[in-house]
Design an enzyme around this catalytic site. Sequence first.
Site, short mmCIF file in Angstrom:
data_model
loop_
_atom_site.label_atom_id
_atom_site.label_comp_id
_atom_site.label_asym_id
_atom_site.label_seq_id
_atom_site.Cartn_x
_atom_site.Cartn_y
_atom_site.Cartn_z
N GLY A 120 0.78 -1.21 0.00
CA GLY A 120 0.00 0.00 0.00
C GLY A 120 0.82 1.27 0.00
CB SER A 121 3.55 2.31 -1.19
OG SER A 121 3.62 1.35 -2.22
#
Length: 271
Positions: free
Chosen positions: A237-238
């Site tokens: 998740g970035s």
Amino acid sequence: MINIVPAIFITSILIALVITNFVAIKGFLGKKIGIGGGLVVGIVSGFITTSIYILAGGLNFLLIAVIEILVIISVGVSGVLFFFYRDPERIPPDKEGIIVSPGDGFVRYIRKFEGGSVPEAIKGRSNIFIKEIAKVDFTDSGGYIIGITMRILDVHVNRAPISGKVIFQKHTNGKFISLKSPESETQNERNTVIIDTGHFKIGVVQIASRMVRKIDSYIKEGEDIEIGQRIGMIKFGSQTDLIIPELEKLKIRCKEGENVYGGTSIIAEYL
């Protein structure tokens, strides 16, 4: 045995399609990935489950259903991890005066900020003020902040957008807090890097997820780096933001919604 084998394949494909399409929608992956991934996961899972059923000499319906779901999840997770951790070689374009993408993903926003203001990244529903860059004077004339969302199947290794010396690096720890909290606007874990080209400075901000987060840095302050060089990795998740100061001949070459690739896609030109 003859009748249940086709049923295993059909149910595996249907369950996999439901799961992969849900993940595709949530992860901005598109319908092709959702359908194609579901078919691959379903067929592989159907083959594995059928093999287990045959080798075990027949199992009752409930047990085979549980095994089928576990196999689908295992195959799906294994596939995601394979794509997530891959690290292909990249060769930057052979061209002067370019700034390349620091990461794979799609351009979520291109926002201009005025001189004297703090660039503001957007992650999910939160605003993240990159206050630490105030320690390095390079945005007094204003500039652009470009947010690149990295999807779960994108390469998560980040690369240097330009050649120069790393003059600043700061890791900001995140906190596990509710999105409803006012503090959530500043509490995503992030790593901020500023590179001095000798003519101007440019910033890269690696932003991790609030729930699953880890940023590995491959560089340190004082190090000379080359365009396209690996500088770190954000795990799960970035987002990667690029901060470019206002330059006389600066031209932004990307647009919102466009897919870009770390170390190869040209984000801007300055000559």
